[in-house]
Design an enzyme around this catalytic site. Structure first.
Site, mmCIF file in Angstrom:
data_model
loop_
_atom_site.group_PDB
_atom_site.id
_atom_site.type_symbol
_atom_site.label_atom_id
_atom_site.label_comp_id
_atom_site.label_asym_id
_atom_site.label_seq_id
_atom_site.Cartn_x
_atom_site.Cartn_y
_atom_site.Cartn_z
ATOM 1 N N GLU A 258 0.822 -1.209 0.000
ATOM 2 C CA GLU A 258 0.000 0.000 0.000
ATOM 3 C C GLU A 258 0.857 1.261 0.000
ATOM 4 O OE1 GLU A 258 -2.679 -0.675 3.366
ATOM 5 O OE2 GLU A 258 -4.029 -1.760 2.040
ATOM 6 N N ASP A 337 -8.786 -8.746 3.978
ATOM 7 C CA ASP A 337 -8.553 -7.649 4.911
ATOM 8 C C ASP A 337 -9.654 -7.484 5.952
ATOM 9 O OD1 ASP A 337 -7.337 -5.545 6.065
ATOM 10 O OD2 ASP A 337 -7.679 -4.102 4.458
ATOM 11 N N GLU A 365 -12.669 -1.521 11.890
ATOM 12 C CA GLU A 365 -12.558 -0.844 10.600
ATOM 13 C C GLU A 365 -13.700 -1.203 9.641
ATOM 14 O OE1 GLU A 365 -8.895 -1.542 8.522
ATOM 15 O OE2 GLU A 365 -9.583 -0.500 6.730
HETATM 16 C C1 BDP Z 1 -6.108 -1.930 5.955
HETATM 17 C C2 BDP Z 1 -6.361 -0.524 6.351
HETATM 18 C C3 BDP Z 1 -5.168 0.356 6.232
HETATM 19 C C4 BDP Z 1 -3.977 -0.304 6.899
HETATM 20 C C5 BDP Z 1 -3.770 -1.683 6.319
HETATM 21 C C6 BDP Z 1 -2.671 -2.488 7.009
HETATM 22 O O1 BDP Z 1 -7.420 -0.022 5.554
HETATM 23 O O2 BDP Z 1 -5.486 1.574 6.817
HETATM 24 O O3 BDP Z 1 -2.835 0.461 6.740
HETATM 25 O O4 BDP Z 1 -4.936 -2.431 6.485
HETATM 26 O O5 BDP Z 1 -2.998 -3.469 7.665
HETATM 27 O O6 BDP Z 1 -7.128 -2.695 6.504
HETATM 28 O O7 BDP Z 1 -1.502 -2.174 6.875
#
Ligand code: BDP
Length: 652
Positions: A258, A337, A365
């Site tokens: 990401e 996720d 989340e």
């Molecule tokens: C996702 C989130 C993000 C996190 C990422 C992570 O949306 O904000 O940075 O996971 O686990 O669920 O690194």
């Protein structure tokens, strides 16, 4: 005295006049035990001689207790807590307290934690915001400085120590500008204040670090893990940190994910990256936690050959056995996720020679932002009890975590935390149960979700049995309720992009994140079979692969995760897919309406602030649940053209 909600440490023990005898008078943990005794047994009153009792603490040599376990024996009016370390004595002391606070008979017990690492990851930024935080600002940081509210941090440490948490990372895994500097001399005295508080409760402090630090703050032209200068940089950083904080835990690293930098930039592998940190930390007994949440977050939605669910396994399975002994891989429980329903990641059972921990998410989340009731223990239990069927026999995730780690002390569980500066820590009072449940479950994997919720209720409130049962029923049905009114049968997402709260069915459908449902007029779902799909099912052991591939055996609640199906497909439940969608969405909202009615009855028994807190948030949950119901039902009515067989109103 603290102004914070003390959650499950609310009750004072007053029925007996306890005295303590403590042997290792000088250790910091002994000081903590004495302080805790003073607080938790504060109301000890003048009582008859016959009611007086003594707690004896003793350090013993007893291999079966390990470093953290304890034994409690009871005879007459003497309770003896024994452990090989003061940490074990602290855990034993909290156990005694919670038994007394629940009015349970004090019984002889040997208790040893099931998992070695029991960790919390904070996603806190130094500006005070928290990534995916829903309970106010960071307890550690504010305005790009340390908040220095040590009382809050101490209260927080107490809560976690009382349920056995032993490691905490304090900053976001996405390490931004200010946080990259946390490893530098200028910030170490402040990190040390926090680490010392945690350490006095048996908790080790970790920092999330930026892989590109050598370039960003080290003045180097590269962050290549095989470059000598880069290795020298990290060695010097580690040395400095351990000089300031000798019992520092280590680093948590999110790399090549990401948008975060990582070894791929230099054509290196994740083993090269993780082992670089491991070498720097090893001389001090330090530890690297390396996250497996690595996937292509910029994929083209037109390209059907990429399946995000495959990513963790594809990236890491070939590296099994290539990591240093002080590296632990951290693997999210599901392959996508933290959706409300996902299969368990096949790396569990797949990895055989690498230390690893499973990652949970306490912060809600995708599960209602701590505005919706969502008791998470059932999700975690399901993952820990998942039978991977590796080698064609029973092989449960909770056992494999240790058995397939090279060093079992480097295996365990981590979870993304959920607290902020809100007075009750979690915004929603009932969601304190998730903090409690997480700690209890890490320590004792065999506890049921119900047992844990009962303990939490007994410690947190003074409810009649009838009232307690009502709240218990809400907690225990809450995950299914949320699942009913949100995305159906394991398909996930359908949430507002970025925010991840409330419905947006096609929000991510033509976006780059790889979280698609592929709904059209004929059907919905992702074909992840190893027969003619993405092949994801083939990452599991043979029996599981066959089970998921075959519609006759694939569980209903995951069927759209693994298959693309027509709306007329008949589920094991006997309903068609489309009718299931309609029924669950009506049912989900009806359940929230029942929660509201139930809650109103509790007004006499709940403390006023808690009553109001939950009552108000239930209205919000109801509003959003209705949105979900109506958008999902309308969407699928329009796509499928098939009416609800019960003739209920759907906005067409
Ligand atoms: C996702 C989130 C993000 C996190 C990422 C992570 O949306 O904000 O940075 O996971 O686990 O669920 O690194």
């Amino acid at each position: 005295m603290s102004t914070r909600d003390t959650c499950w440490l609310n009750k004072k023990i007053a029925n007996k006049h306890y005295q303590t005898y403590y042997l290792a008078e000088k250790s910091p943990l002994a000081t903590t035990i004495r302080a805790e005794f003073a607080v938790l047994f504060a109301n000890a009153s003048e009582v008859d001689e016959k009611d007086k009792a003594t707690i004896v603490f003793e350090r013993v040599l007893n291999a079966k207790l390990g470093v953290e376990g304890f034994e409690m024996t009871v005879s007459e009016n003497v309770v003896t807590l024994s452990a090989t370390s003061d940490k074990g004595l602290l855990y034993g002391f909290y156990h005694l307290y919670t038994q007394l606070a629940q009015d349970k008979a004090i019984q002889t017990i040997v208790s040893v934690p099931d998992q070695a690492i029991r960790m919390i990851n904070h996603w806190d930024n130094m500006d005070g915001s928290i990534e995916r935080g829903y309970a106010g600002e960071s307890i550690y940081f504010k305005d790009n400085k340390f908040r220095r509210d040590f009382e809050t941090i101490r209260d927080y440490a107490r809560l976690w120590a009382s349920v056995g948490i032993n490691a905490i990372s304090i900053n976001n895994v996405n390490v931004h500008k200010y946080e990259t500097r946390l490893i530098l001399e200028e910030n170490l005295p402040e990190v040390k204040y926090i680490a010392d508080i945690f350490s006095s409760y048996g908790i080790k402090t970790y920092l999330s670090v930026n892989f590109a630090s050598p370039k960003i703050v080290g003045g180097l032209t590269t962050s290549d893990p095989l470059d000598e200068g880069v290795n020298d940089f990290w060695a010097a950083i580690a040395k400095n940190i351990y000089r300031a904080i000798p019992d520092f835990g280590g680093f948590v690293v999110k790399a090549d994910s990401e948008g975060e930098p990582g070894p791929f930039t230099y054509g290196r592998g994740h083993d090269d990256g993780a082992n670089m940190f491991a070498r720097a930390l090893a001389p001090f007994g330090g530890h690297v936690i390396w996250r497996c949440f690595v996937y292509d977050c910029a994929q083209d939605w037109r390209d059907r050959s990429i399946d995000r669910a495959r990513a963790a396994y594809d990236h890491f399975i070939g590296l099994d056995g290539k990591f240093d002994d002080n590296v632990t891989l951290q693997i999210k429980l599901g392959p996508i996720d933290f959706q409300t329903r996902e299969p368990v990641t096949p790396l569990f059972g797949g990895l055989k020679k690498t230390n690893h921990i499973i990652e949970f998410q306490i912060t809600q989340e995708y599960t209602g932002h701590q505005k919706h009731i969502y008791y998470l223990a059932p999700v975690w239990k399901e993952a820990l009890d998942f039978d991977t069927k590796v080698n064609e026999k029973e092989n449960l995730v909770k056992n494999l975590l240790k058995e397939n780690s090279v060093i079992s002390e480097r295996s365990g569980i981590a979870a993304v935390g959920s607290v902020g500066m809100d007075k009750n820590w979690t915004h929603h009072k009932l969601m304190q149960s998730n903090l409690f449940a997480y700690g209890r479950l890490c320590w004792s994997n065999q506890l049921t979700s119900k047992e844990i919720a009962e303990e939490w209720l007994a410690l947190s409130f003074d409810l009649s049995q009838e009232a307690a049962e009502k709240v218990l029923a809400i907690l225990l049905t809450s995950r299914e309720t949320y699942e009913f009114y949100t995305a159906p049968l394991g398909i996930g997402f359908m949430v507002k992009p970025h925010l991840h709260y409330g419905p947006d069915i096609d929000g991510y459908e033509y976006d780059r994140w790889g979280t698609y449902h592929f709904a059209d007029r004929n059907g919905i779902g992702v074909n992840r079979t190893s027969i003619d799909g993405t092949g994801y099912a083939g990452q599991y052991a043979k029996q599981r692969e066959a089970e998921y591939n075959d519609l006759a055996t694939c569980p209903d609640n995951l069927v759209l995760f693994f298959h693309h199906l027509p709306y007329t497909h008949v589920l094991h439940s006997g309903k068609t897919l489309i009718q299931h969608i309609y029924d669950t969405h009506f049912e989900g909202v009806a359940r929230v309406e029942n929660y509201i009615a139930t809650w109103d009855v509790l007004s006499e028994e709940m403390p006023a602030a808690d009553f109001e807190n939950v009552k108000t948030l239930l209205q919000e949950q109801h509003r959003v649940a209705k949105d979900w119901r109506d958008q999902v039902n309308t969407y699928f009515l329009r796509k499928s053209g098939i009416a609800d067989e019960k003739g209920r109103h759907i906005y067409a």
